[in-house]
Scaffold this motif. Sequence first.
Motif, PDB file in Angstrom:
ATOM      1  N   ASN A  24      49.222 -91.233 -74.988  1.00 48.55           N
ATOM      2  CA  ASN A  24      49.858 -90.052 -74.394  1.00 48.55           C
ATOM      3  C   ASN A  24      51.217 -90.406 -73.801  1.00 48.55           C
ATOM      4  OD1 ASN A  24      47.973 -88.002 -74.843  1.00 48.55           O
ATOM      5  ND2 ASN A  24      46.641 -88.852 -73.256  1.00 48.55           N
ATOM      6  N   HIS A  25      51.451 -91.696 -73.582  1.00 48.34           N
ATOM      7  CA  HIS A  25      52.666 -92.170 -72.932  1.00 48.34           C
ATOM      8  C   HIS A  25      53.650 -92.664 -73.992  1.00 48.34           C
ATOM      9  CE1 HIS A  25      55.248 -94.378 -70.174  1.00 48.34           C
ATOM     10  NE2 HIS A  25      54.598 -93.827 -69.168  1.00 48.34           N
ATOM     11  N   TRP A  26      54.923 -92.335 -73.801  1.00 46.99           N
ATOM     12  CA  TRP A  26      55.935 -92.694 -74.798  1.00 46.99           C
ATOM     13  C   TRP A  26      56.059 -94.198 -75.017  1.00 46.99           C
ATOM     14  CZ3 TRP A  26      57.658 -90.097 -78.575  1.00 46.99           C
ATOM     15  CH2 TRP A  26      57.839 -88.711 -78.491  1.00 46.99           C
ATOM     16  N   ILE A  27      55.950 -94.991 -73.935  1.00 48.44           N
ATOM     17  CA  ILE A  27      56.121 -96.449 -74.069  1.00 48.44           C
ATOM     18  C   ILE A  27      55.016 -97.049 -74.940  1.00 48.44           C
ATOM     19  CG2 ILE A  27      56.221 -98.656 -72.805  1.00 48.44           C
ATOM     20  CD1 ILE A  27      58.709 -96.988 -72.383  1.00 48.44           C
ATOM     21  N   LEU A  28      53.793 -96.536 -74.766  1.00 45.42           N
ATOM     22  CA  LEU A  28      52.674 -97.026 -75.583  1.00 45.42           C
ATOM     23  C   LEU A  28      52.879 -96.659 -77.058  1.00 45.42           C
ATOM     24  CD1 LEU A  28      49.267 -96.532 -73.736  1.00 45.42           C
ATOM     25  CD2 LEU A  28      50.104 -98.598 -74.836  1.00 45.42           C
ATOM     26  N   ALA A  29      53.320 -95.424 -77.301  1.00 44.01           N
ATOM     27  CA  ALA A  29      53.576 -94.983 -78.672  1.00 44.01           C
ATOM     28  C   ALA A  29      54.644 -95.867 -79.318  1.00 44.01           C
ATOM     29  CB  ALA A  29      54.025 -93.527 -78.680  1.00 44.01           C
ATOM     30  N   THR A  81      63.220 -84.540 -66.698  1.00 36.43           N
ATOM     31  CA  THR A  81      62.016 -83.772 -66.328  1.00 36.43           C
ATOM     32  C   THR A  81      61.014 -84.567 -65.491  1.00 36.43           C
ATOM     33  OG1 THR A  81      60.845 -84.419 -68.344  1.00 36.43           O
ATOM     34  CG2 THR A  81      62.176 -82.418 -68.473  1.00 36.43           C
ATOM     35  N   GLY A  82      61.174 -85.893 -65.472  1.00 34.01           N
ATOM     36  CA  GLY A  82      60.208 -86.725 -64.725  1.00 34.01           C
ATOM     37  C   GLY A  82      58.894 -86.908 -65.464  1.00 34.01           C
ATOM     38  N   GLN A  83      58.843 -86.576 -66.766  1.00 32.91           N
ATOM     39  CA  GLN A  83      57.602 -86.645 -67.552  1.00 32.91           C
ATOM     40  C   GLN A  83      57.688 -87.726 -68.631  1.00 32.91           C
ATOM     41  OE1 GLN A  83      54.673 -85.244 -67.514  1.00 32.91           O
ATOM     42  NE2 GLN A  83      54.934 -83.697 -65.937  1.00 32.91           N
ATOM     43  N   TRP A  84      56.653 -88.592 -68.677  1.00 35.81           N
ATOM     44  CA  TRP A  84      56.571 -89.571 -69.762  1.00 35.81           C
ATOM     45  C   TRP A  84      55.522 -89.164 -70.795  1.00 35.81           C
ATOM     46  CZ3 TRP A  84      59.755 -93.395 -71.079  1.00 35.81           C
ATOM     47  CH2 TRP A  84      60.654 -93.898 -70.119  1.00 35.81           C
ATOM     48  N   ASP A  85      54.891 -88.019 -70.572  1.00 37.69           N
ATOM     49  CA  ASP A  85      53.840 -87.552 -71.482  1.00 37.69           C
ATOM     50  C   ASP A  85      54.460 -87.100 -72.814  1.00 37.69           C
ATOM     51  OD1 ASP A  85      51.781 -85.955 -72.722  1.00 37.69           O
ATOM     52  OD2 ASP A  85      50.738 -86.044 -70.805  1.00 37.69           O
ATOM     53  N   ILE A  86      53.834 -87.475 -73.919  1.00 34.27           N
ATOM     54  CA  ILE A  86      54.386 -87.150 -75.243  1.00 34.27           C
ATOM     55  C   ILE A  86      54.456 -85.633 -75.459  1.00 34.27           C
ATOM     56  CG2 ILE A  86      53.954 -87.306 -77.752  1.00 34.27           C
ATOM     57  CD1 ILE A  86      52.943 -90.139 -77.285  1.00 34.27           C
ATOM     58  N   THR A  87      53.437 -84.918 -74.993  1.00 27.13           N
ATOM     59  CA  THR A  87      53.397 -83.464 -75.238  1.00 27.13           C
ATOM     60  C   THR A  87      54.360 -82.678 -74.335  1.00 27.13           C
ATOM     61  OG1 THR A  87      51.518 -83.343 -73.726  1.00 27.13           O
ATOM     62  CG2 THR A  87      51.012 -83.450 -76.078  1.00 27.13           C
ATOM     63  N   GLN A  88      54.941 -83.360 -73.336  1.00 24.40           N
ATOM     64  CA  GLN A  88      55.849 -82.676 -72.406  1.00 24.40           C
ATOM     65  C   GLN A  88      57.321 -82.914 -72.734  1.00 24.40           C
ATOM     66  OE1 GLN A  88      54.559 -80.656 -70.002  1.00 24.40           O
ATOM     67  NE2 GLN A  88      52.562 -81.181 -70.845  1.00 24.40           N
ATOM     68  N   LEU A  89      57.630 -83.047 -73.987  1.00 26.71           N
ATOM     69  CA  LEU A  89      59.029 -83.266 -74.402  1.00 26.71           C
ATOM     70  C   LEU A  89      59.731 -81.905 -74.425  1.00 26.71           C
ATOM     71  CD1 LEU A  89      60.769 -85.754 -75.652  1.00 26.71           C
ATOM     72  CD2 LEU A  89      60.432 -84.555 -77.789  1.00 26.71           C
ATOM     73  N   THR A  90      60.444 -81.587 -73.354  1.00 26.64           N
ATOM     74  CA  THR A  90      61.018 -80.236 -73.241  1.00 26.64           C
ATOM     75  C   THR A  90      62.538 -80.211 -73.255  1.00 26.64           C
ATOM     76  OG1 THR A  90      60.738 -80.496 -70.851  1.00 26.64           O
ATOM     77  CG2 THR A  90      59.046 -79.229 -72.018  1.00 26.64           C
ATOM     78  N   HIS A  91      63.192 -81.343 -72.981  1.00 23.85           N
ATOM     79  CA  HIS A  91      64.655 -81.349 -72.932  1.00 23.85           C
ATOM     80  C   HIS A  91      65.238 -81.230 -74.339  1.00 23.85           C
ATOM     81  CE1 HIS A  91      68.741 -82.988 -72.028  1.00 23.85           C
ATOM     82  NE2 HIS A  91      68.550 -82.213 -70.981  1.00 23.85           N
ATOM     83  N   PRO A  92      66.155 -80.250 -74.585  1.00 23.03           N
ATOM     84  CA  PRO A  92      66.653 -80.007 -75.953  1.00 23.03           C
ATOM     85  C   PRO A  92      67.314 -81.218 -76.618  1.00 23.03           C
ATOM     86  CG  PRO A  92      67.627 -78.461 -74.366  1.00 23.03           C
ATOM     87  CD  PRO A  92      66.680 -79.307 -73.612  1.00 23.03           C
TER      88      PRO A  92
END
Length: 346
Positions: A24-29, A81-92
């Motif tokens: 779920n975390h970008w670094i792990l992916a 956004t302060g989010q590292w979650d993969i599903t929370q990629l919101t910045h254009p």
Amino acid sequence: MNPQAKLIFATSLLMGTTITISSNHWILAWTGLEINTLAILPLISKSHHPRAIEAATKYFLVQATASALVLFSSMTNAWHTGQWDITQLTHPTSCLILTSAIAMKLGLAPFHFWFPEVLQGSPLTTGLLLSTAMKFPPITLLYMTSQSLNPTLLTTMAILSTALGGWMGLNQTQTRKILAFSSISHLGWMAIIITYSPKLALLNFYLYTLMTAAAFLTLNSMKVLKLSTLMTSWSKTPTLSAMLLLTLLSLAGLPPLTGFLPKWLIIEELTKQEMAPTATIISLLSLLSLFFYLRLAYCSTITLPPHTTNHMKRWHTNKPVNTSVAVLTTLSIMLLPISPIILTIM
């Protein structure tokens, strides 16, 4: 290459893929993608031929650039956004950079130039891994971020991929390059639908993997690397050549074979999204791919070598066909009638 080394690389590939698809975390992916890249490099360059070394170098440079872009897009998103979650990629901006990075990793146009060259420099079995297993982690990342991706950018890339994949494959004589352009064309179909129906894109990927694996393993068991060898294979393995014909037509997406199912569903979904012109364009562009599949099919079954040339005649062999080839070929030909069951599972 000794068996221990092969085992280590195969395990690393499996581990890298598992880490990426389950994180779920970008670094792990990102870590999983890096493990994958490092594990496949020795398999590409194991023949020590200059072409293989060149392919491995190109693959490393492209994948390293794409991985850096994945990391950069996730860091930009986390910064805003302060989010590292993969599903929370919101910045254009992050979404645009990520789309470019994944397109690079997959070999989507306009970042497709490395893929045919790398495939041409690899053995057929490694080519199969590059065309199927190595594309699974990036596709899952697209799947997880599909709701925030830019549909216009993906549609443009998809149409470009289908056009270039079909057009550039027309004059090829090497089977690995033809399958590389076929892969680019198929990726176009996946990219066009990923924002509207992610599950359909995954279904397309699974069926594409099935059909490509059947084609690669058949060519590998016939020891065919170029069209001129394919023309003389009919006398050696007639049954396998006939099955290859059907597998290639299935890859082209002709009914009543398995390959028709994803194309049919994607066109239906695009029409529901009021994108009928786009569906028409991508359908017409897939006719280019159909041409070179028919050319391959013609070479594998209909062409018999002329008797005037001085070439070694291949003897008919009674060697049994590999079970995996038989199973994959059967699946890549006969799944269309059970499509209602497949759709209920989805």
